[in-house]
Design an enzyme around this catalytic site. Structure first.
Site, PDB file in Angstrom:
ATOM      1  N   GLU A  57     -15.587  -4.477 -24.165  1.00  0.00           N
ATOM      2  CA  GLU A  57     -14.722  -3.434 -24.660  1.00  0.00           C
ATOM      3  C   GLU A  57     -15.590  -2.654 -25.671  1.00  0.00           C
ATOM      4  O   GLU A  57     -17.007  -2.584 -25.437  1.00  0.00           O
ATOM      5  CB  GLU A  57     -13.715  -3.854 -25.659  1.00  0.00           C
ATOM      6  CG  GLU A  57     -14.039  -4.774 -26.846  1.00  0.00           C
ATOM      7  CD  GLU A  57     -13.053  -4.983 -27.905  1.00  0.00           C
ATOM      8  OE1 GLU A  57     -12.674  -4.021 -28.675  1.00  0.00           O
ATOM      9  OE2 GLU A  57     -12.914  -6.255 -27.967  1.00  0.00           O
ATOM     10  N   ASP A  80      -4.623 -14.421 -30.740  1.00  0.00           N
ATOM     11  CA  ASP A  80      -6.038 -14.531 -30.709  1.00  0.00           C
ATOM     12  C   ASP A  80      -6.744 -14.277 -32.130  1.00  0.00           C
ATOM     13  O   ASP A  80      -6.338 -13.302 -32.727  1.00  0.00           O
ATOM     14  CB  ASP A  80      -6.978 -13.596 -29.593  1.00  0.00           C
ATOM     15  CG  ASP A  80      -6.690 -12.034 -30.007  1.00  0.00           C
ATOM     16  OD1 ASP A  80      -7.438 -11.654 -30.925  1.00  0.00           O
ATOM     17  OD2 ASP A  80      -5.635 -11.534 -29.538  1.00  0.00           O
ATOM     18  N   ASP A 103     -14.667 -10.910 -23.473  1.00  0.00           N
ATOM     19  CA  ASP A 103     -14.265  -9.768 -24.214  1.00  0.00           C
ATOM     20  C   ASP A 103     -15.319  -8.677 -24.024  1.00  0.00           C
ATOM     21  O   ASP A 103     -16.308  -8.411 -24.730  1.00  0.00           O
ATOM     22  CB  ASP A 103     -14.074 -10.155 -25.770  1.00  0.00           C
ATOM     23  CG  ASP A 103     -13.724  -8.949 -26.425  1.00  0.00           C
ATOM     24  OD1 ASP A 103     -13.376  -7.883 -26.099  1.00  0.00           O
ATOM     25  OD2 ASP A 103     -13.452  -9.202 -27.656  1.00  0.00           O
TER      26      ASP A 103
END
Length: 279
Positions: free
Chosen positions: A169, A78, A167
């Site tokens: 986090e 990634d 994503d």
């Protein structure tokens, strides 16, 4: 008896002077060393600079390598703007067969290298997709899903495009959970995932770490049935998964791979990567 006492006193004064001089020298040396970032560094990065694993590295960053497994694993990477223009042919030759590229963050940031990274990975033969770095403290989940889809996160059934990834986090810019309660965070995530499904016809994958998920959603278990899990854990195994997921689809196992970007394992052979792309 006076002479030995005088000698001892003289030696004591010399020893004391030596200790003082050594301490002064040490202080001067330390003063000349430039300051470096530490775990307690309070500096905040610029908006848009976050990428997959930004918070995981800061909070859980124990590096490791995958252990052997009987299940076939397919290597992936990634990337974000931090990698700039990527030499995709070199990665392909090294065994990397799939990739995810950061497209957006919040509702204002777009990866300036997205075209080269997203198109270049495709041209090299990889199956690739896009991800969105969530900032739940700046705007709603549905709004960020729209921004993502409109700027690189859309999906097409061409056999080489993976579904988008949320994503979610550690917050690199402030409070770990973005100032949200468990229920507020779950609602935000649901709004993003629901809008992405409405816009693309696909369920987005969720990238997170078990520690963050437990801390910030209360280990909510309601997304495992539909949304593939991309687990972040820099260790020799993927470890315990968040509630609701019986297995992981992807695993980010290191932030310092042998080549560019973070390195990942797809939990299956290449035909399973293709199956996810095809929906």
């Amino acid at each position: 008896m006076r002479r030995p006492i005088a000698v001892a006193q003289r030696h004591s004064r010399l020893l004391t002077s030596g200790v003082i001089l050594a301490a002064q020298s040490l202080l001067l040396t330390l003063a000349a060393v430039p300051a470096t970032a530490s775990a307690d560094d309070t500096r905040t990065p610029a908006r848009g600079t976050a990428h997959m694993g930004t918070g995981v590295l800061a909070h859980e960053g124990v590096q490791g390598r995958p252990v052997g497994t009987r299940v076939a694993q397919t290597e992936g990477v990634d990337v974000s703007s931090h990698q700039g223009n990527v030499a995709w042919s070199t990665l392909w030759k090294s065994g990397v067969k799939w990739a995810y590229v950061k497209a957006t963050e919040g509702t204002s940031y777009r990866n300036p290298y997205f075209a080269q990274q997203y198109g270049g990975s495709y041209d090299a033969g990889m199956i690739r997709g896009a991800y969105h770095f969530a900032t739940p403290d700046t705007s709603g989940g549905a709004a960020q899903a729209d921004y993502f889809v409109d700027h690189g996160g859309a999906w097409s059934k061409d056999g080489k495009t993976l579904p988008g990834v949320l994503d979610i986090e550690y917050n690199p810019y402030g409070a770990t959970c973005y100032g949200r309660t468990h229920s507020q965070m779950v609602s935000w995530i649901r709004a993003f995932l629901d809008r992405y499904k409405q816009r693309t016809g696909r369920h987005a994958a969720v990238y997170t770490s078990t520690n963050w998920w437990t801390q910030c959603t209360g280990n909510y278990s309601g997304f495992g049935a539909n949304n593939p899990l991309w687990i972040a854990r820099y260790a020799s195994t993927a470890g315990t998964l968040p509630a609701g997921w019986d297995f992981h689809t992807m695993w980010q196992y290191t932030s310092s791979g042998p080549t560019v970007g973070d390195h990942d394992k797809f939990n299956g052979a290449l035909d399973r990567v293709k199956a996810l792309a095809n929906g």
